[in-house]
Design an enzyme around this catalytic site. Structure first.
Site, PDB file in Angstrom:
ATOM      1  N   GLU A  72       0.853  -1.289  -0.122  1.00 19.13           N
ATOM      2  CA  GLU A  72       0.004   0.005  -0.190  1.00 19.13           C
ATOM      3  C   GLU A  72       0.807   1.362  -0.049  1.00 19.13           C
ATOM      4  O   GLU A  72       0.617   2.258  -0.604  1.00 19.13           O
ATOM      5  CB  GLU A  72      -0.935   0.038   1.146  1.00 19.13           C
ATOM      6  N   ARG A  73       2.072   1.334   0.732  1.00 14.56           N
ATOM      7  CA  ARG A  73       2.846   2.318   0.919  1.00 14.56           C
ATOM      8  C   ARG A  73       3.576   2.597  -0.318  1.00 14.56           C
ATOM      9  O   ARG A  73       3.794   3.768  -0.724  1.00 14.56           O
ATOM     10  CB  ARG A  73       3.642   2.374   2.248  1.00 14.56           C
TER      11      ARG A  73
END
Length: 431
Positions: A288-289
């Site tokens: 996600e990051r």
């Protein structure tokens, strides 16, 4: 379709090398390189990308130009986009499961190909639609793909890869955002079922989703060891989409508040081992990051190039705004920062492909992306003057949309805390 041959291409060939390094792939994918593929793409960024990555990006670019960007203004005005329609186009072209297992409809490629897709999504003329796509590919499905049972993958992962189902991620709650360990939603055992009560907040795709990757407490005990990820069908009895949340940006992406009242889900819907949900979610956060950082690159480049074009034409006191040293020096500094972020991201991705834990680097990249987006959008908008304060130009939309990156997926302060843990500078409990 713009890239109808992509699935056929990937199913027939397996790439043995790309550019300057060896890549592994678990499907029979991309055996040859395609020199022509780089002609319409920027091939200078070849540290992790080769011609086949560029061909994939070209295919996605055509879809964006044909099926997405012509409608973005309308979707922004309506405060919603047709997720099922858009995801189906992407799924049909193999772009929702690039690094997912072939047996569930994915392409079976390594994460560098997912990174190429994430970066290319930045060409969409808003932040909301790329973010919603990222939820599907990099936020709600990585843990399921890595740890889920075959049954769960058949029921939830395969249709998410094909674009037949829309996924959302249920982690944040009214009183629990970046502090994942403090969630209150609970799943009590009842025979072979779980009975879920609680709610989720800030849920991207929540109003349109068919299923949720939902983090719940499945037992008492330490907050890092009592949680499980559960595949929760959104049409289950007791699931209520309470409201769509009005936001200052990301208008065309639906963000929902959701309540659960005695929602019955089979215990077999737990992803992987019961009680390992916090760990799985932390692993899931890596992608996600990285996605958040990758998605930031193209919008910032567009901000800079659009601002150069505008300030070159717009004159103040008889000369172009761009001719002022403070303007062209500032834009040069911003471009330098973008390239440094790109290098950090590419390093993190190269290590991730090798199987290393990149939590620290991913957190650094996400922190830098959020802060740089804020700086770039603010400084560029300033040079647009009054025009930048209207909704008629893309820079104003980027200014609104990209503010979220420093908040969503773990706020800047959480990224700093994670980095401090790796530096062993975080105060110990009780101090």
């Amino acid at each position: 379709m713009a890239s109808a041959g992509l699935r056929t291409l990937v199913s027939k060939r397996c790439l043995t090398s790309l550019g300057r390094r060896e890549l592994s792939c678990s499907s029979k994918a991309l055996q040859k390189t395609h020199p022509a593929a780089t002609e319409s793409s920027d091939s200078s960024h070849d540290i992790i990308y080769g011609p086949d990555h560029m061909q994939m990006r070209d295919s996605l670019r055509k879809i964006i130009q044909k099926d997405i960007n012509p409608f973005v203004d309308e979707w922004e005005k309506n405060k919603a986009f047709p997720a099922h329609k858009v995801f189906k186009v992407l799924g049909d072209n193999g772009l929702l499961g690039v690094n997912k297992p072939v047996e569930y409809g994915g392409l079976g490629l390594d994460y560098s190909f997912s990174a190429a897709v994430a970066e290319e999504l930045g060409y969409i003329n808003c932040g909301a639609v790329p973010m919603a796509i990222g939820v599907q590919t990099d936020m709600a499905t990585p843990a399921l793909a890595k740890f889920g049972s075959d049954k769960l993958k058949q029921e939830f992962l395969a249709p998410s890869i094909s674009g037949d189902k829309v996924a959302c991620l249920g982690v944040s709650e009214v009183g629990s955002g970046s502090d994942v360990a403090s969630i209150k939603t609970r799943a009590a055992r009842k025979g072979d079922d779980l009975i879920i009560n609680g709610g989720k907040m800030w849920t991207t795709n929540g109003a349109q989703a068919d299923w949720m990757c939902c983090l719940v407490n499945t037992s008492e005990g330490k907050p890092h060891m009592n949680k499980s990820l559960v595949c929760l069908p959104m049409d289950s009895s007791g699931v209520t989409v309470a409201k769509k949340i009005e936001k200052i940006g990301m208008w065309s992406s639906d963000t929902a508040q959701i309540f659960f009242e005695d929602v019955r889900v089979p215990r077999s819907h737990i992803v992987g081992e019961e009680g390992q949900g916090f760990t799985y979610q932390m692993i899931q956060f890596q992608e996600e990051r990285l996605f958040a950082g990758l998605l930031a690159l193209v919008p910032m480049e567009k901000m800079i190039t659009d601002t150069i074009a505008y300030t070159r034409e717009r004159k103040v006191f008889g000369k172009p705004i761009l001719d002022n040293q403070t303007v062209h020096f500032t834009l040069a500094e911003l471009q330098t920062e973008v390239e440094l972020l790109r290098s950090a991201l590419y390093r993190a991705i190269a290590l991730y492909i090798k199987g290393q834990d990149v939590t620290n680097l991913a957190s650094m990249c996400k922190l830098k992306a959020g802060r740089l987006l804020r700086e770039a959008s603010d400084k560029c908008l300033q040079y647009w003057g009054g025009m930048g304060f209207t909704q008629d130009v893309l820079i104003s939309r980027m200014y609104r949309d990209m503010r979220l990156v420093s908040i969503g997926g773990g706020a800047d302060e959480v990224m700093l805390s994670i980095i401090c843990k790796f530096m062993d500078t975080l105060p110990k409990p009780g101090k």
